[in-house]
Motif scaffolding. Structure first.
Motif, PDB file in Angstrom:
ATOM      1  N   MET A 108       0.709  -1.028  -0.011  1.00  0.00           N
ATOM      2  CA  MET A 108      -0.054  -0.070   0.018  1.00  0.00           C
ATOM      3  C   MET A 108       0.939   0.937   0.021  1.00  0.00           C
ATOM      4  O   MET A 108       0.504   2.416  -0.462  1.00  0.00           O
ATOM      5  CB  MET A 108      -0.978  -0.014   1.132  1.00  0.00           C
ATOM      6  CG  MET A 108      -2.117  -1.168   1.112  1.00  0.00           C
ATOM      7  SD  MET A 108      -3.068  -0.824  -0.229  1.00  0.00           S
ATOM      8  CE  MET A 108      -3.709   0.739  -0.122  1.00  0.00           C
ATOM      9  N   GLU A 109       2.050   1.342   0.711  1.00  0.00           N
ATOM     10  CA  GLU A 109       3.102   2.493   0.553  1.00  0.00           C
ATOM     11  C   GLU A 109       3.364   2.657  -0.822  1.00  0.00           C
ATOM     12  O   GLU A 109       3.550   3.824  -1.436  1.00  0.00           O
ATOM     13  CB  GLU A 109       4.120   2.301   1.439  1.00  0.00           C
ATOM     14  CG  GLU A 109       3.754   2.166   2.981  1.00  0.00           C
ATOM     15  CD  GLU A 109       5.040   2.179   3.780  1.00  0.00           C
ATOM     16  OE1 GLU A 109       6.172   2.135   3.353  1.00  0.00           O
ATOM     17  OE2 GLU A 109       4.840   2.183   5.081  1.00  0.00           O
ATOM     18  N   GLN A 110       3.674   1.511  -1.589  1.00  0.00           N
ATOM     19  CA  GLN A 110       4.190   1.708  -2.940  1.00  0.00           C
ATOM     20  C   GLN A 110       2.899   2.347  -3.720  1.00  0.00           C
ATOM     21  O   GLN A 110       3.234   3.101  -4.617  1.00  0.00           O
ATOM     22  CB  GLN A 110       4.729   0.384  -3.623  1.00  0.00           C
ATOM     23  CG  GLN A 110       6.005   0.217  -2.821  1.00  0.00           C
ATOM     24  CD  GLN A 110       6.730  -1.091  -3.372  1.00  0.00           C
ATOM     25  OE1 GLN A 110       5.652  -1.981  -3.925  1.00  0.00           O
ATOM     26  NE2 GLN A 110       7.734  -1.536  -3.317  1.00  0.00           N
ATOM     27  N   LEU A 111       1.851   1.761  -3.617  1.00  0.00           N
ATOM     28  CA  LEU A 111       0.698   2.232  -4.247  1.00  0.00           C
ATOM     29  C   LEU A 111       0.337   3.757  -4.171  1.00  0.00           C
ATOM     30  O   LEU A 111       0.136   4.597  -4.949  1.00  0.00           O
ATOM     31  CB  LEU A 111      -0.774   1.284  -3.788  1.00  0.00           C
ATOM     32  CG  LEU A 111      -1.887   1.768  -4.531  1.00  0.00           C
ATOM     33  CD1 LEU A 111      -2.661   0.330  -4.688  1.00  0.00           C
ATOM     34  CD2 LEU A 111      -2.555   2.744  -3.895  1.00  0.00           C
ATOM     35  N   ALA A 112       0.571   4.090  -2.688  1.00  0.00           N
ATOM     36  CA  ALA A 112       0.277   5.623  -2.269  1.00  0.00           C
ATOM     37  C   ALA A 112       1.413   6.548  -3.207  1.00  0.00           C
ATOM     38  O   ALA A 112       0.986   7.464  -3.577  1.00  0.00           O
ATOM     39  CB  ALA A 112       0.266   5.522  -0.980  1.00  0.00           C
ATOM     40  N   ALA A 113       2.498   5.998  -3.170  1.00  0.00           N
ATOM     41  CA  ALA A 113       3.777   6.464  -3.836  1.00  0.00           C
ATOM     42  C   ALA A 113       3.486   6.884  -5.240  1.00  0.00           C
ATOM     43  O   ALA A 113       3.749   7.811  -5.859  1.00  0.00           O
ATOM     44  CB  ALA A 113       4.990   6.057  -3.723  1.00  0.00           C
ATOM     45  N   VAL A 114       3.064   5.824  -5.960  1.00  0.00           N
ATOM     46  CA  VAL A 114       2.405   6.211  -7.249  1.00  0.00           C
ATOM     47  C   VAL A 114       1.344   6.970  -7.413  1.00  0.00           C
ATOM     48  O   VAL A 114       1.632   7.950  -8.482  1.00  0.00           O
ATOM     49  CB  VAL A 114       2.107   4.858  -7.930  1.00  0.00           C
ATOM     50  CG1 VAL A 114       1.643   4.913  -9.416  1.00  0.00           C
ATOM     51  CG2 VAL A 114       3.332   3.766  -8.020  1.00  0.00           C
ATOM     52  N   PHE A 115       0.318   7.041  -6.666  1.00  0.00           N
ATOM     53  CA  PHE A 115      -0.554   7.861  -6.675  1.00  0.00           C
ATOM     54  C   PHE A 115      -0.362   9.562  -6.219  1.00  0.00           C
ATOM     55  O   PHE A 115      -0.803  10.516  -6.729  1.00  0.00           O
ATOM     56  CB  PHE A 115      -1.723   7.654  -5.989  1.00  0.00           C
ATOM     57  CG  PHE A 115      -2.830   6.584  -6.814  1.00  0.00           C
ATOM     58  CD1 PHE A 115      -3.757   6.991  -7.490  1.00  0.00           C
ATOM     59  CD2 PHE A 115      -2.352   5.251  -6.806  1.00  0.00           C
ATOM     60  CE1 PHE A 115      -4.398   6.192  -8.403  1.00  0.00           C
ATOM     61  CE2 PHE A 115      -3.121   4.328  -7.569  1.00  0.00           C
ATOM     62  CZ  PHE A 115      -4.019   4.709  -8.113  1.00  0.00           C
TER      63      PHE A 115
END
Length: 209
Positions: free
Chosen positions: A19-26
């Motif tokens: 989820m941290e990587q997902l948030a970073a992309v967004f």
């Protein structure tokens, strides 16, 4: 969870994401195509409207309701539906792949507190045949996931005695829910709801200890 498009090799896959990587992309750059013939390129930061598209309205701020967002921001959201970076899957590969089988995996439940010490992760995958596939997830020391996940068993979820009929349509699994309090799975079919235990230790009495 992914399923196969028409005309491809039949199968399903399960992928996991951080989820941290997902948030970073967004939180990263948006992607745009300036014309139908041009390539997709990242939008420069100085061209992104304020407030940043994708954020929520916050009570007490200038924009305490989504109705107050400026048209520039709303139009940007409509014309920029893609982010520049992709979200990588954990381990750079699917957790589970099932191909050339007579069913699709279309429902998923994760029990992160399985086992006698509540420190195991079990994945339950519902199939279009009304069965449940059970996997033990085996992480590495750095918490990445390898392809050594263990297939434990396939449970028969559909119960012809409780349901009105036994057909392809009747076996379509509508939802799959984990009831932690009773250690059971709740399976909803078009004409019935079935409760299935998450573990069947009595079938393996030799290793119950």
């Amino acid at each position: 969870m992914m399923q196969d498009p028409v005309g491809s090799i039949p199968g399903s896959a399960v992928c996991a994401f951080d989820m941290e990587q997902l948030a970073a992309v967004f939180d990263g750059r948006f992607k745009e195509q300036k014309s139908p013939e041009s390539i997709w390129t990242p939008v420069p930061d100085e061209l992104i409207p304020k407030p940043r598209p994708g954020g929520c309205a916050v009570q007490g701020s200038k924009f305490n309701s989504s109705n107050s967002f400026p048209d520039e921001m709303l139009n940007f959201v409509k014309t920029h539906p893609l982010m520049d970076e992709a979200v990588p899957s954990l381990g750079q590969r699917p957790w589970i792949v099932r191909t050339m089988v007579r069913y699709q995996l279309n429902k998923i439940v994760v029990d992160t507190e399985a086992g006698p010490y509540r420190n195991r992760t079990i994945l339950f995958l519902g199939s279009s045949r009304g069965t449940i596939l059970k996997f033990l997830i085996m992480p590495n020391q750095d918490n990445t996931v390898t392809s050594s996940n263990i297939f434990l068993e396939e449970l028969e979820g559909f119960n012809p005695d409780r349901c009105a009929e036994d057909s392809v349509q009747a076996r379509q699994l509508l939802s799959l829910t984990l009831d932690r309090a009773s250690h059971t799975l709740l399976l909803a079919f078009p004409s019935c709801v079935v409760r299935v235990p998450v573990a069947r230790c009595q079938l393996y009495s030799r290793c119950m200890k």
